[in-house]
Design an enzyme around this catalytic site. Structure first.
Site, PDB file in Angstrom:
ATOM      1  N   HIS A 117     -14.631 -22.723  47.419  1.00  0.00           N
ATOM      2  CA  HIS A 117     -15.526 -23.858  47.676  1.00  0.00           C
ATOM      3  C   HIS A 117     -15.258 -24.444  49.070  1.00  0.00           C
ATOM      4  CE1 HIS A 117     -17.345 -27.848  46.294  1.00  0.00           C
ATOM      5  NE2 HIS A 117     -16.546 -28.248  47.264  1.00  0.00           N
ATOM      6  N   GLU A 118     -13.988 -24.613  49.409  1.00  0.00           N
ATOM      7  CA  GLU A 118     -13.635 -25.163  50.728  1.00  0.00           C
ATOM      8  C   GLU A 118     -14.099 -24.253  51.851  1.00  0.00           C
ATOM      9  OE1 GLU A 118     -12.662 -28.081  50.962  1.00  0.00           O
ATOM     10  OE2 GLU A 118     -12.278 -28.265  48.823  1.00  0.00           O
TER      11      GLU A 118
HETATM   12 ZN    ZN Z   1     -16.452 -29.913  48.431  1.00  0.00          ZN
END
Ligand code: ZN
Length: 231
Positions: free
Chosen positions: A116-117
């Site tokens: 996600h990052e």
């Molecule tokens: Zn985020």
């Protein structure tokens, strides 16, 4: 080189053993930003203190590389690169900001959290901040921690002509940033689960492939698995 210097920083904070997300520190007003990595290639380093987590980091990069034309290469002398490092939480800038750029992979962050990052670093904000989100979710403003309300504000900009995606790895779960345990975001369609951090949804794949001008997304949709068309 990055051509656009608008970027922002997203901190995925940890509270109550749950990784939470979204503290944007610098102004940004797009859903997908224009500061993408040239040649769909991201160079990276892993800091020494994360030596024991290299396999997890590679697993997160593989989630993206397996489904898109985006490639991750070890940094040598490139000007722009990601430095994956330890930290108190999971955090990333949004888009390629130029030079060395930190991605924080704290002790409680999972492989999915890191993926996600990295999608933030590739140029994407959270899905629930899209301009059309009110058709798909209800934001319960009174349930959101006061300091976190800005994480729920709409970002005007490029949605790449792709549908809204409640199943995105970039979407908030329904209790994120709750002040009292009540839902902060509810889907308008009943029975839908939001906030997964285990895989890229089909639309996540399409979104990444579109921003990075890959040619694999159609094959992925048709076949359900990936064929490498580049060779
Ligand atoms: Zn985020």
């Amino acid at each position: 080189m990055c051509s656009d210097c608008f970027y922002s920083f997203v901190i995925e904070l940890q509270e109550d053993m749950m990784v939470q997300e979204g503290d944007i520190l610098l102004p940004e007003d797009r859903n997908a930003v224009k500061t993408i990595w040239s040649d769909a290639t991201v160079h990276f380093t892993i800091s020494k203190e994360l030596a024991h987590r290299v396999s997890e980091i590679y697993a997160a990069l593989k989630m993206i590389a397996d489904a898109t034309c985006i490639r991750f290469r070890k940094h040598t002398n490139e000007l722009n690169y990601l430095k994956i490092r330890d930290g108190i939480g999971c955090a990333s800038y949004v888009g390629c900001r130029g030079g060395v750029q930190s991605v924080f992979f704290g002790p409680k962050c999972s492989v999915g959290n890191l993926c996600h990052e990295i999608i933030h670093a590739l140029g994407f904000h959270h899905e629930h901040t899209r301009t059309d989100r009110d058709q798909y979710i209800t934001v319960n403003w009174q349930s959101i921690k006061p300091k976190s309300k800005r994480n729920f504000e709409v970002k005007h900009g490029d949605t790449l002509n792709l549908p809204y995606d409640l199943n995105s790895i970039m979407h908030y779960g329904q209790y994120f940033f709750s002040v009292d345990g009540s839902p902060t975001v509810l889907p308008k369609q009943s029975g839908v689960k939001m906030g997964q951090r285990t895989h890229l949804s089909q639309l996540d794949v399409q979104r990444l492939n579109k921003l990075y001008h890959c040619g694999k997304d159609l094959l992925y949709l048709i076949t359900g698995f990936l064929l490498d068309t580049s060779s």
